[in-house]
Design a protein around this motif. Structure first.
Motif, short mmCIF file in Angstrom:
data_model
loop_
_atom_site.label_atom_id
_atom_site.label_comp_id
_atom_site.label_asym_id
_atom_site.label_seq_id
_atom_site.Cartn_x
_atom_site.Cartn_y
_atom_site.Cartn_z
N SER A 11 75.20 -12.61 -19.33
CA SER A 11 76.22 -13.50 -19.87
C SER A 11 76.44 -13.09 -21.32
N LEU A 12 77.72 -12.91 -21.68
CA LEU A 12 78.11 -12.64 -23.06
C LEU A 12 78.75 -13.89 -23.63
N VAL A 13 78.22 -14.39 -24.72
CA VAL A 13 78.85 -15.50 -25.43
C VAL A 13 79.50 -14.91 -26.67
N LEU A 14 80.83 -14.86 -26.66
CA LEU A 14 81.61 -14.28 -27.75
C LEU A 14 82.46 -15.38 -28.37
N GLY A 15 82.03 -15.89 -29.51
CA GLY A 15 82.75 -17.02 -30.09
C GLY A 15 82.74 -18.20 -29.12
N GLN A 16 83.92 -18.61 -28.67
CA GLN A 16 84.04 -19.72 -27.74
C GLN A 16 84.11 -19.26 -26.28
N LYS A 17 84.03 -17.94 -26.04
CA LYS A 17 84.16 -17.39 -24.69
C LYS A 17 82.80 -17.14 -24.07
N VAL A 18 82.67 -17.46 -22.77
CA VAL A 18 81.48 -17.15 -21.99
C VAL A 18 81.91 -16.22 -20.86
N ILE A 19 81.38 -15.01 -20.85
CA ILE A 19 81.78 -13.98 -19.89
C ILE A 19 80.56 -13.50 -19.14
N TRP A 20 80.59 -13.62 -17.81
CA TRP A 20 79.52 -13.09 -16.97
C TRP A 20 79.92 -11.71 -16.47
N ILE A 21 78.98 -10.77 -16.52
CA ILE A 21 79.24 -9.42 -16.04
C ILE A 21 78.09 -9.01 -15.12
N ASP A 22 78.40 -8.74 -13.86
CA ASP A 22 77.41 -8.33 -12.86
C ASP A 22 76.23 -9.30 -12.80
N ALA A 23 76.49 -10.55 -13.03
CA ALA A 23 75.41 -11.53 -13.22
C ALA A 23 74.85 -12.09 -11.93
N LEU A 24 75.59 -11.96 -10.82
CA LEU A 24 75.21 -12.64 -9.59
C LEU A 24 74.97 -11.64 -8.47
N HIS A 25 73.72 -11.47 -8.11
CA HIS A 25 73.36 -10.55 -7.01
C HIS A 25 72.06 -11.03 -6.39
N SER A 26 71.81 -10.62 -5.15
CA SER A 26 70.61 -11.10 -4.46
C SER A 26 69.93 -10.02 -3.63
N HIS A 27 70.48 -8.80 -3.60
CA HIS A 27 69.91 -7.73 -2.78
C HIS A 27 68.77 -7.06 -3.54
N ARG A 28 67.59 -7.07 -2.97
CA ARG A 28 66.42 -6.49 -3.63
C ARG A 28 66.29 -5.02 -3.27
N VAL A 29 66.45 -4.16 -4.26
CA VAL A 29 66.29 -2.72 -4.11
C VAL A 29 64.88 -2.36 -4.56
N PRO A 30 64.15 -1.50 -3.81
CA PRO A 30 62.80 -1.13 -4.24
C PRO A 30 62.80 -0.59 -5.67
N GLY A 31 61.89 -1.12 -6.49
CA GLY A 31 61.78 -0.68 -7.87
C GLY A 31 62.62 -1.48 -8.84
N PHE A 32 63.41 -2.45 -8.33
CA PHE A 32 64.26 -3.25 -9.20
C PHE A 32 64.10 -4.72 -8.86
N SER A 33 64.75 -5.56 -9.62
CA SER A 33 64.65 -7.01 -9.44
C SER A 33 66.01 -7.58 -9.08
N THR A 34 66.02 -8.83 -8.69
CA THR A 34 67.29 -9.49 -8.36
C THR A 34 67.21 -10.96 -8.71
N LEU A 35 68.31 -11.65 -8.49
CA LEU A 35 68.39 -13.07 -8.81
C LEU A 35 67.83 -13.87 -7.63
N SER A 36 66.58 -14.28 -7.74
CA SER A 36 65.94 -15.05 -6.68
C SER A 36 66.55 -16.45 -6.61
N PRO A 37 66.31 -17.17 -5.52
CA PRO A 37 66.80 -18.56 -5.47
C PRO A 37 66.30 -19.40 -6.65
N GLU A 38 65.08 -19.14 -7.10
CA GLU A 38 64.54 -19.89 -8.23
C GLU A 38 65.31 -19.56 -9.51
#
Length: 232
Positions: A11-38
């Motif tokens: 999430s980028l907070v630029l002044g009054q703007k909130v911009i999400w970039i590639d922020a929402l994913h759930s596929h777990r690739v070996p060696g990397f992390s993802t957005l768990s339900p928690e």
């Protein structure tokens, strides 16, 4: 302010703007992390992710984008604009062609087509992004091929205040050379690093070691923990 979700999600907070970039994913690739339900539950309560003005994606691989999570975010924040390089929602802006520009009041987003790292992904619709606000310019290269000539051409003559790049741009010699000679940022944030429990290939240690190999950049920080925030 830049706040990490997982991998290359921010999430980028630029002044009054909130911009999400590639922020929402759930596929777990070996060696990397993802957005768990928690983590998804925590994100919905986190101050840096409240009332997004824009939700966008560099590409739609599963470690960057999840359709169901995006749908839930659109239900929760229906005023957020959505930008995707694939047609997935009737209300979205569709990224296509070599470049597209969007202007949201004092913020300009310039998307430009870049090759994804790896020959197997050569045909994947994949975009880099330059954000500009009040003469401050931010580069996000997504999963771009390291030291890509296409990125060199795009950046010709353009100053970059903050670059947010995948860790191979720091750990590979050709990546460091490109950052030093072409991007020349004042600040560098490095991400797409796994959380400690997922780091089976030693990417975190390699990135920590490589920070000292790029003294030309005065400010280098690693984004390594969920909801880690950095103020530039």
């Amino acid at each position: 302010m830049v706040t990490l979700t997982a991998n290359a999600g921010i999430s980028l907070v630029l002044g009054q703007k909130v911009i999400w970039i590639d922020a929402l994913h759930s596929h777990r690739v070996p060696g990397f992390s993802t957005l768990s339900p928690e983590l998804w539950a925590q994100l919905q309560r986190h101050p840096a992710f409240q009332a997004p003005d824009l939700i966008c994606f560099t590409h739609c691989h599963g470690d960057h984008y999840d359709h169901d999570l995006v749908q839930q975010a659109c239900w929760a924040w229906p005023r957020a604009k959505l930008i995707l390089p694939e047609q997935a929602f009737p209300h979205q802006f569709f990224l296509e062609g070599p470049s597209m520009e969007f202007v949201f009041q004092d913020t300009v987003l310039h998307f430009f087509r870049l090759p994804h790292e790896g020959k197997a992904y050569a045909q994947v619709p994949h975009y880099g992004l330059l954000l500009s606000q009040n003469r401050f310019r931010i580069l996000i290269a997504g999963d771009c091929e390291v030291a890509s000539p296409a990125l060199r051409d795009t950046l010709a003559g353009q100053a970059v205040n903050l670059a947010i790049l995948d860790f191979p741009w720091l750990t590979l010699p050709q990546g460091r050379a490109f950052v030093r000679e072409v991007i020349r940022p004042e600040h560098l944030l490095v991400y797409h690093l796994p959380f400690p429990e997922d780091d089976c290939f030693g990417y975190r240690k390699a990135a920590e070691w490589a920070v000292g190999k790029l003294p030309e950049v005065p400010d280098i920080r690693l984004l390594e923990a969920p909801f880690q925030s950095e103020i530039i």
